[in-house]
Every structure is written in C-alpha cells, then in structure tokens.
Design an enzyme around this catalytic site. Structure first.
Site, PDB file in Angstrom:
ATOM      1  N   ASP A 128       0.927  -1.047   0.019  1.00  0.00           N
ATOM      2  CA  ASP A 128      -0.034   0.063  -0.034  1.00  0.00           C
ATOM      3  C   ASP A 128       0.756   1.269   0.065  1.00  0.00           C
ATOM      4  OD1 ASP A 128      -1.660   2.022   0.448  1.00  0.00           O
ATOM      5  OD2 ASP A 128      -2.504   1.220   2.485  1.00  0.00           O
TER       6      ASP A 128
ATOM      7  N   GLU B 176      -7.280   0.372  -4.699  1.00  0.00           N
ATOM      8  CA  GLU B 176      -7.258   0.203  -3.200  1.00  0.00           C
ATOM      9  C   GLU B 176      -8.213  -0.456  -2.847  1.00  0.00           C
ATOM     10  OE1 GLU B 176      -5.945   4.122  -2.153  1.00  0.00           O
ATOM     11  OE2 GLU B 176      -3.875   3.969  -2.903  1.00  0.00           O
TER      12      GLU B 176
ATOM     13  N   ASP C  74     -13.039   5.376   1.217  1.00  0.00           N
ATOM     14  CA  ASP C  74     -11.618   5.298   1.932  1.00  0.00           C
ATOM     15  C   ASP C  74     -11.220   6.698   1.894  1.00  0.00           C
ATOM     16  OD1 ASP C  74      -8.783   5.428   1.935  1.00  0.00           O
ATOM     17  OD2 ASP C  74      -8.463   3.943   0.220  1.00  0.00           O
TER      18      ASP C  74
ATOM     19  N   LYS D 271       3.015  11.462  -3.504  1.00  0.00           N
ATOM     20  CA  LYS D 271       1.975  10.632  -4.286  1.00  0.00           C
ATOM     21  C   LYS D 271       1.067  11.717  -4.771  1.00  0.00           C
ATOM     22  CE  LYS D 271      -1.424   6.774  -3.620  1.00  0.00           C
ATOM     23  NZ  LYS D 271      -2.156   6.117  -2.542  1.00  0.00           N
TER      24      LYS D 271
END
Ligand code: ADP
Ligand code: MG
Length: 636
Positions: free
Chosen positions: A25, A186, A208, A87
C-alpha cells in the site's frame, strides 16, 4: 482441516517452491507492505518494529537519503529537503503542481524536464524518485523478513488514478527494482482483505479517506467474482486537509497572523494532526503552541468545534458517493455493506455520517490502515502462482472515459467510464476532405463534451492514406486498455493497410519528449469560474442522463413500461430538457434526480432482464484470460 506439515531441520521448503510476493500500500501519508505467510496475510514489521512507515523521504548532501520515521523527524528543521505527500504529484504536470498546496511548501524546478522536480540538497527529485525510495525501503523490509528475493509485488493505487498516475507508479516500482505483478485499486484490495468474495452476493461500498485522497467505490460480488461497478472520488481531499484547517484554526486562536518560516508551519501541522488524532478517542484535546523562546500559547479543541471545522470537507465526500450510486444504476438500499478504509475514517464524525448516509453501520473490523495492504498481499500470493486453484478474479474499471477528438473540437467517447478492463474497442472514422492523405488523432480522457474540457493524453498521425473523396476511406481506430489500466491506441486504414499506433505512457523525462508536450497541454485548471464549471458539468450530466434513458427507452421501453408509466417518464425527460436551457445547476440537478427517481423502476426491470446474461458471458472470458496469465507467470 488438513494437518500442517513440518519439515526436518535443514530441509525446509526451498524458496523457489513458494514464490515470495508481497502487497504494497503505497500511501500518500503512510506506506506498508504485507505478505501471506503460512496461509494468512499480515503486515510486515521493519527493523524498528514498525508496521507502517510515513511516506516521507529526507534528502541531504552528506549522506544517503533517509526514509520513513527518520525522515519525518527532519521535517521541522529541514522542511525543503523533507519530501512528503509526493503521491499527490505522481503523474502530474507543472501547472498542477503550481496550483497544489505543495507548491507553497517546497521549491520546484518546473522547466527541467517533462515533470516538475523537488529541489533538494541531493539534487532534483521527481515524485517518482521519492516513491521509488519508499518502495525500496519496503522491499528491504520484505526481503529481510521473508528471507529471499521477491518475485514481485501487487501495488495499490487509488481507484481514481488516471493513466499517467498509474504509469508513474509503475515507473517508481521499476526504479526500486520491484517487479509489478499488478496494480490494484485500493478499494478492491480492501474488499479482498475482508474476504467478501466468499460472502453473499451483492453490492459493497468501499469508503476510503486517507491522508491525501478520497475514493468511493461500489464493488459487486457474484459467485466469488469481484467487479468494480463504479468509482469516484477526489484526488485532493483527505486528512491533510483536516490538518491544514485545524492548523489555521489554532493559529487564529493564538493570534498569530504570520508564521516565521516553513519549519514553524510544519511544527504547527504536526501539532494539528496530533490534536485531530486525539479527538478520535477523546472529547477534548488540549494543546500547546510554542510562539517563541518565552511564550507558549495554551488552548484546547473540542470534538464539537473540530466537527464544525471539518464538516465542509467531509461533505465533499458525499457528492462522489451519490455519483457512484447513479453511475452503477442502483439504489442506495442495494448497498449491503460499507467498508471503511484509511486513517481518516477513524474520525467518529466520518463514521457516523457515512453510516447515516448509507443507512447502516459501517464496517471497521479490520484495521482501516492495514486493510489495503493485506488485500494486496492476498492477491499477490495468487498472482505469484502460490494458489493455482484460486478462483479469485478481479475485474477493474477505467475511471474516466477515453475518446478521440472529432471535428469541431468535440469528443467521441470510445470507451465510456466505468467499463471493465482489460478491454478493446474499435470505432470507424472517415476522412473529412477530398484527397485527404493524413489524419490527426488526438486521444483524450474525461467526461466533458468539448476537447478543451478534457485531458489531452496523446497526439499521433496516420499518414499515407490513399487519396479518395471525402468519406470514402475507412479508418479503424482501436483502443486497448490492459489489466493495469494502460492504454494503447492504433489506427488502421483498411484498404491500404497503413497503420499507426501509440502507447499512451507518459514517462516523465525518462525518455519521450513527445509525451512531455502531452502533459503540459493537459489538465484543465481550477482557475475557471467554479459556478460555470458546475453548471457545465450539470448540463453534460443532464444530457448524458437524457441520452442514456432515451436510448434505453428506444431499445426496449415498450417492453418494460405501461403507456402511463411511459408518458410519466417522457414528461420528466421534457422537464430536464427545459432545465438544461436555463442557467441554474441546481434546477438541472433536481430535474436529473426527479428523472432518475421516476425511471428507476424501468432501469431496474431492464437490469434484471439483461445484466445476468451479460455478466455470465464476461466472466467466462475473464476466467480464460486469467488462466492464460497465470500460466505466463509461472513460466517467468
Ligand atoms: P494514505 O492512504 O493517504 O497514506 P492513511 O490511510 O494512512 O493515508 O491515513 C492517513 C491519515 O489518517 C492522516 O491524515 C492521519 O492523520 C489520519 N489518521 C490516522 N490516525 C487517525 C486517528 N486516530 N484519527 C484521525 N485521523 C487519523
Ligand atoms: Mg490509503
């Protein structure tokens, strides 16, 4: 249950018999690595006994870069060289970076290559370099813990990541020496972790909310097969924003109008974050802000105040929730379970309000920080060939429509958003002018009708088309998207056989100058008037809904609707058409909602009639494909 076998000392299973594979992850805020050991997936701890590392890299001219907690500690003293949230910049161009909050925190070189680079003491570092450093660290943890070389990893990405962002992630993996078995969304990983594939069939929502991104996905399970029905989200919304808002609030309370430097802001952000995290399990969080050597400001923040601060940000997550339900053509009551993922779902307000929205208690049994890595590890184990008889298949979708520019700067969608991948779709085009011998192909991504409103992905030309009258040539354009969501486009003139093709792989100065152009001209920017944009989007959405329902009615309206029902739906369509003429996005939105409510019975009847057959066909195809790829893997 079968007995577990234990080998003689010194005779344990050779490493090649079990291929070491991990799930990673790679988060905006935290990253972790997990693996299946003795049949169960767990997160691997590093040498410091930590199962998660901050996604932070500190660069200096003196020694090698440091990663994770050690890097985090440098943030206050050496902010420019301590890179976090990289990211957020994966696959982004210079203009995106200028507009992001990161531009205020770091120094960038915008014009060196195709992508902006952080200026650090160790030289210029792109977001890909930073991610590669984090991946290398996780690889080290994995190889030390598992005691061997990895055959590969499943790396997770937000479902909303576009082509460029996915490719950037692959590039980072390559730099870190990790073979990517697969990029996995994800939310899909989270569902795998919960073992929802072996549960009852139905639709599950994955909510999420991490540090930097928000994703909502609807997954459908049917006979052990996952399908992502729809995804939406916001690539710039998460706990970081809570931190920023709380930091601003604390600063205002302390009566500080200007902070002395970036380091002070970093310190304030750390304080804000710990205040926020405290409030997930306490009603009140006291804090102390050191203003200078002599003065410390003492204050406290209550849950109620905190809730008020974050409420507007939380609310932004609900529009995408409504959107996926619309896209999937289901009702909210069809959602059987809601899985919470990401550190920010520890915030009680978030859990409460999401439960309210979906009208059920959300699932939080598996640690929301670990659930994605665990799911990725389970999938990695399958892809590495350790479970030859596994039936776990994952079908993903593309998040944004892919299309071509046609005359008048309009977009012709070739593959609509939320189409299951891998996929190949072809469409025929023809020449516009007599004697035309070349054709410019412009590949775009997005939902808007105008090319200028979509993201430009690539340009290429088909040449040496035989000169004919306008409209006489047949040019077949083929869009192929592979299992990782990467696109290849080709154009073929059928009579002469001339062919041109392009891989849409923005590769950020690693090579192609051509692709640089593409990124620069890319994304539309937020400088545009927000109201106008909402209106335009609502109009497009309205037309889309009219189009979709209209074509469904034309196809089999008579079959599923009585004359009375039909005229009700027609009236609602007319109502929506009229609202499209006015400049009120609210009016259009209401008209859309009315039409959707009014036609839901029709949609449901159609779905019931047709989806099952379709699904069955697709699964068979998928199954075959996956068997082939499993064979390929075990040969490699
Ligand atoms: P990402 O996927 O972006 O890496 P994570 O899922 O690791 O993010 O979540 C990180 C975010 O979760 C950070 O903003 C962090 O402050 C927040 N977070 C972690 N623990 C808590 C908590 N107990 N209460 C509120 N927020 C939390
Ligand atoms: Mg995450």
């Amino acid at each position: 249950m079968a007995l577990l076998q234990i080998s003689e000392p010194g005779q344990s299973q050779a490493p090649h018999q079990r291929r070491l594979a991990v799930g990673i992850d790679l988060g905006t805020t935290n990253s972790l690595v997990a693996s299946v050991i003795s049949g169960s997936a767990s997160v691997l701890k590093d040498a410091n006994d930590q199962w998660s590392i901050p996604s932070v890299v500190h660069y200096s001219d003196k020694h090698a870069s440091v990663i994770g907690n050690a890097a985090q500690e440098k943030a206050a003293d050496d902010p420019f060289n301590t890179i976090r949230s990289a990211k957020r910049l994966m696959g982004k161009g210079a203009d995106d970076v200028r507009e992001s909050w990161l531009a205020e925190h770091y120094q960038f070189n915008y014009d060196g290559g195709s992508i902006p680079a952080f200026k650090t003491a160790a030289g210029e570092k792109t977001a890909i370099d930073v991610s590669a450093a984090i991946l290398s660290e996780l690889r080290l943890t994995a190889e030390q813990t598992l005691g061997g070389d990895l055959v590969g990893a499943v790396i997770t990405v937000p479902a909303y990541f576009d082509d460029a962002q996915r490719q950037a992630t692959k590039d980072a993996a390559a730099l870190s020496g990790i073979h990517v078995l697969r990029l996995l969304n994800e939310p899909t990983a989270a569902a795998v972790a919960y073992g929802l594939d072996s549960g009852t069939d139905g639709v599950v929502a994955i909510y999420d909310l991490g540090g930097g991104t928000f994703d909502i996905s609807l997954l459908k399970m049917q006979r052990g097969v996952f399908e992502v029905l729809a995804t939406a989200g916001n690539t710039a919304l998460g706990g970081d924003d809570f931190d920023n808002a709380v930091a601003d609030w604390i600063q205002a309370q302390a009566g500080v109008s200007q902070l002395p430097d970036q380091g002070a802001r970093r310190q304030l952000l750390r304080l804000a974050r710990s205040v926020k995290e405290t409030l997930s399990s306490a009603m009140l969080a006291p804090y102390e802000l050191k203003l200078n050597a002599d003065i410390t400001f003492k204050g406290e923040l209550s849950v109620q105040q905190f809730n008020d601060i974050i409420e507007p940000m939380f609310k932004k997550t609900l529009a995408p929730c409504r959107q996926v339900i619309r896209d999937a053509g289901i009702a909210k009551t069809d959602v059987q379970a809601v899985v919470m993922v990401g550190g920010s779902t520890r915030v009680p307000l978030v859990r409460e309000r999401v439960s309210q929205f979906f009208d059920q208690t959300v699932l939080t049994d598996i640690d929301p920080d670990q659930v994605v890595a665990i799911g990725a590890a389970i999938q990695a184990d399958v892809l590495a060939g350790n479970k030859p008889d596994s039936e776990l298949l994952l079908l993903d979708v593309i998040p944004l429509s892919l299309g071509l520019e046609t005359m008048g700067g309009l977009v012709e969608k070739i593959i609509p958003r939320n189409t299951t991948i891998p996929i190949a779709r072809a469409q025929e085009f023809t020449t516009y002018k007599d004697g035309q011998t070349a054709m410019a192909l412009h590949v775009v991504q997005g939902e808007r009708e105008l090319v200028s409103d979509c993201r430009s992905l690539a340009n290429f030309e088909l040449r040496d088309i035989p000169a004919r009258t306008a409209g006489a040539c047949r040019i077949q354009v083929l869009f192929q998207v592979d299992a990782d969501g990467l696109l290849m486009v080709s154009a073929l003139e059928k009579e002469s056989g001339v062919l041109a093709s392009i891989d849409v792989k923005p590769s950020y100065g690693l090579s192609d100058g051509e692709i640089e152009q593409m990124l620069k001209a890319s994304i539309e920017h937020a400088s545009e008037d927000v109201r106008k944009r909402a209106l335009a989007e609502q109009k497009v959405e309205g037309s889309r809904v009219i189009e979709a329902i209209g074509s469904a009615l034309a196809a089999d309206g008579d079959q599923h609707l009585t004359a009375d029902e039909r005229s009700d739906v027609d009236a609602l369509i007319e109502n929506l058409k009229q609202s499209l003429e006015q400049d009120s996005s609210d009016a259009i939105k209401q008209a859309i909602e009315k039409l959707e409510a009014g036609s839901s019975a029709f949609v449901e009847r159609r779905m019931n009639a047709s989806v099952k057959q379709l699904m069955a066909g697709q699964e068979l195809e998928e199954l075959e494909r996956s068997l082939v790829s499993a064979d390929d893997l075990s040969d490699s």
